[in-house]
Motif scaffolding. Structure first.
Motif, PDB file in Angstrom:
ATOM      1  N   CYS B  10       0.706  -1.136   0.058  1.00  0.00           N
ATOM      2  CA  CYS B  10       0.004   0.005   0.087  1.00  0.00           C
ATOM      3  C   CYS B  10       0.863   1.330  -0.039  1.00  0.00           C
ATOM      4  O   CYS B  10       1.686   1.477   0.935  1.00  0.00           O
ATOM      5  CB  CYS B  10      -1.038   0.016   1.188  1.00  0.00           C
ATOM      6  N   PHE B  12       0.343   4.396   0.774  1.00  0.00           N
ATOM      7  CA  PHE B  12      -0.152   5.418   1.152  1.00  0.00           C
ATOM      8  C   PHE B  12       0.782   6.013   2.501  1.00  0.00           C
ATOM      9  O   PHE B  12       1.425   7.118   2.369  1.00  0.00           O
ATOM     10  CB  PHE B  12      -1.597   5.381   1.538  1.00  0.00           C
ATOM     11  N   CYS B  13       0.593   5.392   3.694  1.00  0.00           N
ATOM     12  CA  CYS B  13       1.182   5.668   4.841  1.00  0.00           C
ATOM     13  C   CYS B  13       2.527   5.067   5.338  1.00  0.00           C
ATOM     14  O   CYS B  13       2.777   4.072   4.652  1.00  0.00           O
ATOM     15  CB  CYS B  13       0.246   5.670   5.988  1.00  0.00           C
ATOM     16  N   THR B  15       3.397   2.909   7.303  1.00  0.00           N
ATOM     17  CA  THR B  15       3.157   1.563   7.647  1.00  0.00           C
ATOM     18  C   THR B  15       3.311   0.587   6.527  1.00  0.00           C
ATOM     19  O   THR B  15       3.581  -0.548   6.714  1.00  0.00           O
ATOM     20  CB  THR B  15       1.646   1.279   8.261  1.00  0.00           C
ATOM     21  N   LEU B  16       3.283   0.961   5.196  1.00  0.00           N
ATOM     22  CA  LEU B  16       3.702   0.267   3.895  1.00  0.00           C
ATOM     23  C   LEU B  16       3.116  -1.037   4.019  1.00  0.00           C
ATOM     24  O   LEU B  16       4.099  -2.090   3.935  1.00  0.00           O
ATOM     25  CB  LEU B  16       5.105   0.383   3.795  1.00  0.00           C
ATOM     26  N   CYS B  17       1.673  -1.170   4.579  1.00  0.00           N
ATOM     27  CA  CYS B  17       1.351  -2.790   4.448  1.00  0.00           C
ATOM     28  C   CYS B  17       1.646  -3.353   3.298  1.00  0.00           C
ATOM     29  O   CYS B  17       1.583  -3.030   2.051  1.00  0.00           O
ATOM     30  CB  CYS B  17      -0.239  -2.624   4.710  1.00  0.00           C
ATOM     31  N   ALA B  37      -6.800  -3.563   2.646  1.00  0.00           N
ATOM     32  CA  ALA B  37      -6.330  -2.228   3.030  1.00  0.00           C
ATOM     33  C   ALA B  37      -7.460  -1.568   3.988  1.00  0.00           C
ATOM     34  O   ALA B  37      -8.570  -1.916   4.115  1.00  0.00           O
ATOM     35  CB  ALA B  37      -6.080  -1.277   1.846  1.00  0.00           C
ATOM     36  N   CYS B  38      -6.913  -0.454   4.656  1.00  0.00           N
ATOM     37  CA  CYS B  38      -7.672   0.547   5.452  1.00  0.00           C
ATOM     38  C   CYS B  38      -8.373   1.363   4.516  1.00  0.00           C
ATOM     39  O   CYS B  38      -8.067   1.348   3.326  1.00  0.00           O
ATOM     40  CB  CYS B  38      -6.924   1.162   6.406  1.00  0.00           C
ATOM     41  N   ILE B  40      -8.501   4.315   4.032  1.00  0.00           N
ATOM     42  CA  ILE B  40      -7.325   5.352   3.358  1.00  0.00           C
ATOM     43  C   ILE B  40      -6.573   4.828   2.171  1.00  0.00           C
ATOM     44  O   ILE B  40      -6.333   5.425   1.219  1.00  0.00           O
ATOM     45  CB  ILE B  40      -6.805   6.421   4.145  1.00  0.00           C
ATOM     46  N   GLY B  41      -6.167   3.688   2.490  1.00  0.00           N
ATOM     47  CA  GLY B  41      -5.175   2.869   1.753  1.00  0.00           C
ATOM     48  C   GLY B  41      -6.066   2.712   0.386  1.00  0.00           C
ATOM     49  O   GLY B  41      -5.496   2.695  -0.574  1.00  0.00           O
ATOM     50  N   HIS B 161      -2.572   6.028  10.896  1.00  0.00           N
ATOM     51  CA  HIS B 161      -2.059   4.853  10.287  1.00  0.00           C
ATOM     52  C   HIS B 161      -2.915   3.643  10.792  1.00  0.00           C
ATOM     53  O   HIS B 161      -2.411   2.771  11.830  1.00  0.00           O
ATOM     54  CB  HIS B 161      -0.449   4.797  11.052  1.00  0.00           C
ATOM     55  N   PRO B 162      -3.919   3.601  10.308  1.00  0.00           N
ATOM     56  CA  PRO B 162      -5.104   2.605  10.697  1.00  0.00           C
ATOM     57  C   PRO B 162      -4.691   1.101  11.101  1.00  0.00           C
ATOM     58  O   PRO B 162      -5.353   0.702  12.019  1.00  0.00           O
ATOM     59  CB  PRO B 162      -6.130   3.040   9.670  1.00  0.00           C
ATOM     60  N   ARG B 163      -3.939   0.841  10.188  1.00  0.00           N
ATOM     61  CA  ARG B 163      -3.584  -0.762  10.458  1.00  0.00           C
ATOM     62  C   ARG B 163      -2.379  -1.059  11.349  1.00  0.00           C
ATOM     63  O   ARG B 163      -1.893  -2.315  11.603  1.00  0.00           O
ATOM     64  CB  ARG B 163      -3.430  -1.493   9.154  1.00  0.00           C
TER      65      ARG B 163
HETATM   66  S1  SF4 Z   1      -2.263   1.617   7.620  1.00  0.00           S
HETATM   67 FE1  SF4 Z   1      -3.713   1.628   5.943  1.00  0.00          FE
HETATM   68  S2  SF4 Z   1      -2.957   3.399   4.585  1.00  0.00           S
HETATM   69 FE2  SF4 Z   1      -1.179   2.831   5.867  1.00  0.00          FE
HETATM   70  S3  SF4 Z   1      -0.121   1.518   4.655  1.00  0.00           S
HETATM   71 FE3  SF4 Z   1      -1.587   0.007   5.641  1.00  0.00          FE
HETATM   72  S4  SF4 Z   1      -3.346  -0.152   4.426  1.00  0.00           S
HETATM   73 FE4  SF4 Z   1      -2.207   1.764   3.665  1.00  0.00          FE
END
Ligand code: SF4
Lengths: 268, 437
Positions: B10, B12-13, B15-17, B37-38, B40-41, B161-163
């Motif tokens: 991902c 986006f943030c 955390t780079l899931c 993904a959360c 926002i991702g 950083h939702p996840r």
């Molecule tokens: S926490 Fe959400 S936005 Fe951040 S990397 Fe994971 S999925 Fe993407």
């Protein structure tokens, strides 16, 4: 002592980096050689003479050279950088890095200076007849050896981050100071004749701070010890002595832990 | 028919899931669904599919309207703007891959630019502190498998950083943390009752802007020295209790965010937080980590670190690298009129900088490279849309714990669109021609 007089004639579009305005760079040169010294605006190099009228010749050595700078210097950086001897008088406000890494001689600024004056200073004297910006007498970024010697005096107020990582020398501020004084200091002496705000001596190991006026918030790591009579900068008075920063590491001498000392004047 | 692409990263943030699944059309041109993904991702992936997306560069006209131009014309304008300037600012670099960051740095060197990234308004202060006193850190894997004391200071991962909490910090069961949530003590320091704070065992509702004092108080408490009755609005008994809780853990981790990096004291707050971590290592194992925001702001610090020796605010104008936040940082440069052209890539200063700085960008020659229309594209002279990194083109990114992760391409970009790296490579070649190097 020979005197060279510089008068700014063109204001730079951006900022002028004039690290060649020092007795060391001028020494042994005539006016017509001094105009050829390099100055910079962004990535472009110019001659000192492109921006300043130059009159008078320098002495044979830095110690025999005095430089007087006239006109508005508020867009000129690095005046007196790394100078080792001689004298500079700037009759204006000056921008950043006045006397940075200075080793000897004297700089007088008849105006205000912006941030980073006296950065990493080792010796000599800087007298600021107006206000000083942030990071006066502080260490350069990432350096844990800040001001090591010399003296800085400020007639007006000073900004934040005064004397960060200070190791030696003295800073005297007649007016007030902003937050963060002597952070990480391991020596030296700071005298504040006006008021202080917060965060004096945070993470301080050794050294002395004197405050004549008020302190908004005392660091929790400073503990009151006793009232003492002190003679500081020619002024006698009764001060409350605090020691700290108790949270920080400290050396021991003869089995005694050595703390940094903070003196606050008790109302006479 | 559709295809499912697994193990997608991902972009986006920080955390780079790396466990997303994306459903794409059979021809690989359309992205249909995003799993794991959360919100926002997922939104970032789906945004690339917008029907009204801008796919060609545009130049601002006298009357304020946009005129479509070719990529060639955009390269020409950008190269000339940078080559003519005495001191251009090249800002952004957080939402792109390391490959593009490296080419950007080459351009910066050729034109004598100041290179700055979004750390300048975010975790740059943390980087200053790290340079001043070092940092005992770790990876998120270690946090998941070992941490039993988790301290969030001035950050709110529940929203930013939702996840993070489910994958690494609060809920997961790891090798030595088999009990998951119940085996961990969670402490939150925040002046507000946030959603993250509602999950905490202890919430220290600190008086706003007194973080430095509270860090110092913790250090005093670790050493068993006397504290004033109240520090930063917190009674001393509570501070001793938190100090004990941290010391008694097997592995303590401190996560911190912009609540401490951008409030009064800035780098000093982080300096003190690192000192707290260092002190804790006298009693147990402890580490500290910034909650980096943009998915590859960490990478731009890494790339410039190995190229110039400094992670942000690098002034290359005199032909060697200088670094002094307060002078060479974007907002100081703009505020003081120290730069004469602005290039933006992979960030949105129009939305994040103070109004006075944005006004300066509007007044100067300026180019923005961004897949989206943003507040920044509104004030720039030329807008160059590009492919989405991590969706339409792969490339390297660094997670908040400095672990490099290769992002993946899942769909094609719209016909004829350039990537960041392709555009920058063209600009670099043209700059070299103009400079005769
Ligand atoms: S926490 Fe959400 S936005 Fe951040 S990397 Fe994971 S999925 Fe993407």
């Amino acid at each position: 002592m020979e005197t060279v007089t510089l008068t700014i004639k063109n204001q730079p579009g951006l900022f002028l980096e004039a690290d060649s305005i020092t007795p060391d760079a001028f020494a042994g040169k005539k006016a017509e050689e001094i105009v050829d010294l390099p100055v910079y605006v962004g990535r472009e190099q110019f001659r000192l003479g492109d921006y300043f009228e130059v009159s008078g010749n320098a002495g044979a050595t830095p110690a025999e050279t005095k430089i007087v700078v006239n006109g508005d210097l508020s867009r000129v950086k690095y005046i007196g950088m790394k100078m080792t001897a001689g004298e500079i008088v700037a009759n204006s406000n000056a921008d950043m890095y006045v006397g940075a890494w200075m080793q000897g001689g004297k700089i007088t600024v008849n105006g205000n200076v912006d941030a980073f004056a006296g950065t990493g200073m080792k010796g000599g004297e800087i007298a600021i007849k107006g206000n000083a910006g942030n990071y006066l007498g502080a260490a350069y970024r990432g350096d844990w050896r800040g001001m090591a010697g010399g003296k800085i005096t400020v007639t007006g107020n000073a900004g934040s981050d005064l004397g960060t990582f200070m190791n030696g020398g003295e800073i005297v501020v007649d007016g007030d100071v902003d937050v963060h004084v002597a952070t990480h200091a391991e020596g030296g002496r700071i005298i504040i004749k006006g008021n202080a705000k917060r965060r004096l001596g945070g993470q301080m190991v050794e050294g002395e701070i004197y405050v004549f006026g008020s302190i908004d918030v005392m660091m929790p790591g400073f503990a009151y010890r006793e009232d003492v009579d002190v003679d500081v900068d020619g002024i006698k008075g009764r001060f409350a002595l605090y020691e700290g920063d108790l949270g920080e590491r400290h050396r021991k001498r003869k089995g005694q832990t050595i703390y940094a000392k903070l003196y606050q004047r008790i109302e006479a | 028919m559709t295809k499912t692409v697994t193990d997608v990263i991902c972009p986006f943030c920080g955390t780079l899931c790396d466990d997303l699944e994306v459903v794409v059309s059979d021809d690989g041109k359309q992205l249909l669904e995003v799993y794991n993904a959360c919100a926002i991702g997922a939104e970032k992936f789906l945004h690339s599919q917008a029907k009204d997306r801008i796919t060609r560069p545009r130049m601002r006209q006298e009357d304020g309207t946009w005129k479509e131009i070719t990529y060639d014309e955009a390269v020409e304008y950008t190269a000339n703007m940078l080559a003519d300037a005495k001191k251009p600012l090249m800002y952004g670099w957080s939402s792109t891959n390391c490959e593009a960051q490296a080419v950007g740095a080459e351009i910066g060197e050729a034109v004598g630019a100041v290179m700055d990234n979004t750390a300048t308004v975010c975790h740059g202060t943390s980087l200053i502190a790290v340079q001043d006193i070092g940092i005992p850190s770790c990876t998120l894997g270690e946090v998941k498998n070992r941490a039993d004391r988790v301290l969030f200071w001035g950050c709110n991962p529940a929203h930013a950083h939702p996840r993070h909490m489910s994958r690494y910090s609060i809920f997961p069961r790891g090798f030595f943390t088999g009990k998951g949530h119940t085996g961990r003590k969670v402490i939150v320091v925040d002046p507000r009752p946030t959603d993250t704070a509602s999950l905490a065992d202890i919430h220290l509702q600190i008086e706003q802007g007194h973080d430095y004092e509270l860090f110092d108080a913790l250090r005093v408490a670790f050493k068993g020295e006397k504290l004033p009755d109240v520090v930063a609005g917190i009674p001393k008994e509570k501070i001793y209790e938190v100090a004990e809780t941290l010391k008694s853990g097997r592995f303590a981790i401190i996560f911190f965010g912009m609540g401490v990096t951008q409030s009064i004291g800035k780098n000093h707050n982080i300096d003190a937080a690192i000192a707290v971590t260092r002190d804790l290592n006298e009693y147990t194992k402890a580490a500290i980590m910034p909650m980096r925001g943009h998915y590859n702001v960490t990478g731009s610090g890494q790339v410039w670190g190995w190229q110039f020796g400094f992670p942000f605010a690098v002034d290359l104008s005199r032909g060697f690298a200088r670094y002094n936040p307060g002078e060479t940082t974007s907002n100081d440069l703009l505020r003081r009129d120290e730069v004469d052209a602005v290039f933006v890539l992979g960030s949105d200063p129009g939305a994040h900088f103070p109004f006075n700085s944005v006004k300066k960008i509007y007044d100067l020659p300026s180019v923005v490279i961004d897949p989206h229309e943003t507040p920044t594209s509104e004030v720039c002279k030329v807008h160059v849309p590009v492919a989405f990194v991590g969706v339409e083109i792969g490339g390297c990114a660094y997670r908040m714990d400095n672990v490099p992760i290769e992002t993946r391409k899942v769909v094609d970009a719209p016909e004829g669109m350039m990537t960041d790296e392709e555009f920058l490579t063209r600009v670099l070649a043209r700059v070299k021609e103009l400079k005769g190097v």
